[in-house]
Design an enzyme around this catalytic site. Sequence first.
Site, short mmCIF file in Angstrom:
data_model
loop_
_atom_site.label_atom_id
_atom_site.label_comp_id
_atom_site.label_asym_id
_atom_site.label_seq_id
_atom_site.Cartn_x
_atom_site.Cartn_y
_atom_site.Cartn_z
N SER A 23 -79.34 -7.69 -16.45
CA SER A 23 -78.41 -7.11 -17.42
C SER A 23 -78.97 -5.82 -18.03
O SER A 23 -78.26 -4.83 -18.18
CB SER A 23 -78.13 -8.11 -18.54
OG SER A 23 -77.48 -9.25 -18.01
N ASP A 49 -78.17 -6.49 -6.88
CA ASP A 49 -77.29 -5.95 -7.93
C ASP A 49 -77.76 -4.58 -8.43
O ASP A 49 -76.94 -3.72 -8.76
CB ASP A 49 -77.20 -6.92 -9.12
CG ASP A 49 -76.19 -8.05 -8.87
OD1 ASP A 49 -75.73 -8.19 -7.72
OD2 ASP A 49 -75.88 -8.79 -9.83
N ASN A 94 -71.30 -7.64 -5.18
CA ASN A 94 -70.68 -8.60 -6.09
C ASN A 94 -71.33 -8.47 -7.47
O ASN A 94 -71.54 -9.46 -8.16
CB ASN A 94 -70.82 -10.01 -5.53
CG ASN A 94 -69.94 -11.02 -6.26
OD1 ASN A 94 -69.10 -10.63 -7.08
ND2 ASN A 94 -70.14 -12.29 -5.99
N GLY A 96 -71.18 -7.70 -11.02
CA GLY A 96 -70.32 -7.48 -12.19
C GLY A 96 -70.87 -6.41 -13.10
O GLY A 96 -70.12 -5.61 -13.67
N ARG A 124 -62.62 -11.35 -8.47
CA ARG A 124 -63.13 -11.47 -9.85
C ARG A 124 -62.33 -10.54 -10.76
O ARG A 124 -62.11 -9.38 -10.42
CB ARG A 124 -64.63 -11.19 -9.90
CG ARG A 124 -65.42 -12.20 -9.08
CD ARG A 124 -66.92 -11.96 -9.17
NE ARG A 124 -67.41 -12.14 -10.52
CZ ARG A 124 -68.62 -11.79 -10.92
NH1 ARG A 124 -69.47 -11.24 -10.06
NH2 ARG A 124 -69.00 -11.98 -12.16
N GLN A 172 -67.96 -8.53 -20.07
CA GLN A 172 -68.32 -7.28 -19.37
C GLN A 172 -67.25 -6.19 -19.54
O GLN A 172 -67.56 -5.01 -19.42
CB GLN A 172 -68.57 -7.56 -17.88
CG GLN A 172 -69.85 -8.36 -17.65
CD GLN A 172 -70.10 -8.67 -16.17
OE1 GLN A 172 -69.30 -8.32 -15.31
NE2 GLN A 172 -71.21 -9.35 -15.90
N ASP A 314 -74.92 -18.32 -17.82
CA ASP A 314 -75.73 -18.29 -16.58
C ASP A 314 -76.83 -19.36 -16.62
O ASP A 314 -76.97 -20.17 -15.70
CB ASP A 314 -76.37 -16.92 -16.36
CG ASP A 314 -75.33 -15.83 -16.11
OD1 ASP A 314 -74.13 -16.15 -16.05
OD2 ASP A 314 -75.73 -14.65 -15.97
N GLU A 342 -69.72 -15.84 -9.31
CA GLU A 342 -70.01 -15.66 -7.88
C GLU A 342 -69.18 -16.62 -7.01
O GLU A 342 -68.89 -16.34 -5.86
CB GLU A 342 -71.49 -15.84 -7.63
CG GLU A 342 -72.35 -14.63 -7.97
CD GLU A 342 -72.56 -14.40 -9.45
OE1 GLU A 342 -71.76 -14.88 -10.29
OE2 GLU A 342 -73.54 -13.69 -9.79
N HIS A 386 -76.39 -17.05 -5.87
CA HIS A 386 -77.84 -17.12 -6.14
C HIS A 386 -78.21 -18.26 -7.08
O HIS A 386 -79.21 -18.95 -6.88
CB HIS A 386 -78.32 -15.77 -6.70
CG HIS A 386 -77.55 -15.28 -7.91
ND1 HIS A 386 -78.15 -14.68 -8.97
CD2 HIS A 386 -76.23 -15.33 -8.23
CE1 HIS A 386 -77.23 -14.35 -9.86
NE2 HIS A 386 -76.07 -14.73 -9.43
N ARG A 387 -77.38 -18.47 -8.11
CA ARG A 387 -77.78 -19.50 -9.10
C ARG A 387 -77.61 -20.91 -8.54
O ARG A 387 -78.34 -21.82 -8.95
CB ARG A 387 -77.01 -19.33 -10.41
CG ARG A 387 -77.31 -18.00 -11.06
CD ARG A 387 -77.06 -17.92 -12.53
NE ARG A 387 -77.09 -16.51 -12.90
CZ ARG A 387 -78.21 -15.79 -13.06
NH1 ARG A 387 -79.38 -16.37 -12.94
NH2 ARG A 387 -78.16 -14.50 -13.36
N LYS A 412 -79.43 -11.58 -4.82
CA LYS A 412 -78.59 -10.89 -5.82
C LYS A 412 -79.39 -10.53 -7.06
O LYS A 412 -79.24 -9.44 -7.61
CB LYS A 412 -77.39 -11.78 -6.18
CG LYS A 412 -76.37 -11.08 -7.10
CD LYS A 412 -75.15 -11.95 -7.34
CE LYS A 412 -74.01 -11.18 -7.99
NZ LYS A 412 -74.18 -10.91 -9.40
O1 S3P Z 1 -73.11 -8.32 -19.31
C1 S3P Z 1 -73.87 -8.93 -18.56
O2 S3P Z 1 -74.98 -8.45 -18.21
C2 S3P Z 1 -73.49 -10.27 -18.08
C3 S3P Z 1 -72.51 -10.98 -18.75
C4 S3P Z 1 -72.13 -12.37 -18.38
O3 S3P Z 1 -70.85 -12.33 -17.77
P1 S3P Z 1 -69.48 -12.70 -18.56
O4 S3P Z 1 -69.38 -11.87 -19.77
O5 S3P Z 1 -68.43 -12.38 -17.54
O6 S3P Z 1 -69.56 -14.18 -18.89
C5 S3P Z 1 -73.11 -12.99 -17.40
O7 S3P Z 1 -72.55 -14.14 -16.82
C6 S3P Z 1 -73.50 -12.01 -16.31
O8 S3P Z 1 -74.39 -12.58 -15.38
C7 S3P Z 1 -74.18 -10.80 -16.90
C1 PEP Z 2 -72.34 -14.01 -13.28
C2 PEP Z 2 -73.38 -13.37 -12.75
O1 PEP Z 2 -73.37 -12.10 -12.28
P1 PEP Z 2 -72.46 -10.81 -12.54
O2 PEP Z 2 -73.34 -9.83 -13.23
O3 PEP Z 2 -72.05 -10.35 -11.18
O4 PEP Z 2 -71.28 -11.20 -13.39
C3 PEP Z 2 -74.71 -14.04 -12.65
O5 PEP Z 2 -75.71 -13.34 -12.37
O6 PEP Z 2 -74.82 -15.26 -12.84
#
Ligand code: S3P
Ligand code: PEP
Length: 428
Positions: A23, A49, A94, A96, A124, A172, A314, A342, A386-387, A412
């Site tokens: 993150s 990522d 993938n 996010g 997604r 996000q 997570d 995922e 991955h998780r 990932k």
């Molecule tokens: O902002 C971020 O870095 C993240 C926010 C979370 O997602 P959500 O806000 O969709 O739950 C988390 O699950 C993801 O792995 C990373």
């Molecule tokens: C939800 C996850 O990833 P993303 O950043 O793609 O949302 C994760 O890493 O568990």
Amino acid sequence: MEQLTLTPIDAVRGTINLPGSKSLSNRALLLAALAEGETHLTNLLDSDDIRHMLNALSELGVAYRLSGDKTECWVQGNAGAFNVAQTKTLFLGNAGTAVRPLCAALAASQGAFTLTGEPRMEERPLAPLIEALRQAGASIECHKAAGFVPLTIKGQRLQGGEIEVDGSLSSQFLTALLMAAPLFSGDVTLVIRGELVSKPYIDITLDTMAKFGVGVDNHDYQRFDIKGGQTYRSPGDFLVEGDASSASYFLAAAAIKGGPVKVTGIGKQSIQGDIHFADALEAMGAKVVWGDDYIEVIGQGLHGIDMDMNHIPDAAMTIATTALFAKGPTRLRNIYTWRLKETDRIAAMATELTKVGANVEEGEDYIQIIPPAQLQHAEIDTYNDHRMAMCFSLVALGDTPVTINDPGCTAKTFPDYFMRLASVSHTN
Ligand SMILES: O=C(O)C1=C[C@@H](OP(=O)(O)O)[C@@H](O)[C@H](O)C1
Ligand SMILES: C=C(OP(=O)(O)O)C(=O)O
């Protein structure tokens, strides 16, 4: 398909120096690219990522240099939004944390950008972000289904004003808007519709923005005010904290087997919400020692818990497999968003926990796990998640082996996860 069979692990002991947070790595890279000045990032995560974010920044004309082991990066900031002459196609896997923030930053840049991803990324949600950006005047066209990638953005200077964003599916979207808002011409007010999920990730966003010189007025996570027409300023050096979600597997292993296991690179001051995974382990009966730059867990007889897990979606997955070793049922609540990640993580978790012998109840937004008297050897499907692979490695802490299908999916966020697990695993 590749498979990995883990033989029973009798004890876990040792120290894990955590890889950098996913993150924080992707947020800091994007803000360093938009900032004035050079940023020197250390303890950057080297995983799929992050590679997608780095490749995208290269395509966008950002100059950076990586160290040989890719954990250090020097980014020459662009001193403002991106500006490209030809249409750029960015493949973002993938991730996010790449797709959502780049979507907003590019909507406020000059040029045309097509964002694509892996098949799961095409499922997604992105609609709440697209709708919010359109309120500010953005031009975004989805090519397959409305509200999903692939899509093309025609970037332009976006106006400010009040923008509503749905916070109930992912944090996000808000993170993306917050990070892009200083690039807008006028002041921006973001108003949250629905219940904001995964709140601690907003703290990571606000903290990273502050390190790059931009303040946000946060009105109780309901409304956020950001001044438009600002340029991020490089802090010079940026140290990426260790990944608190990656820490969860080692801390859980210690809780199950006794440990002690220490993870370094995070501690009591860390900004990542997932450090509170350790509180969940404590609630299950483990002993947790908090340092400034480490967390250590020593296990005791664990018992099941009933907990709202919305703040740590997570790391909460790790509690689902830790529950196999606890006395009594464990119920993880308020986890609807697991279904949007995922894979559908509630369904995947229920299926695979059942394979090892657990009695599982799956609800729309919860999962309940009753551990079996005896774990069974099973082939665990990981659904390109991955998780799932990392969580189910914990089954080897019982006295049966576990076979993980497609263990390489940990790339990932944690390419050398199984090697690191082996480094703290002992057999008698
Ligand atoms: O902002 C971020 O870095 C993240 C926010 C979370 O997602 P959500 O806000 O969709 O739950 C988390 O699950 C993801 O792995 C990373
Ligand atoms: C939800 C996850 O990833 P993303 O950043 O793609 O949302 C994760 O890493 O568990």
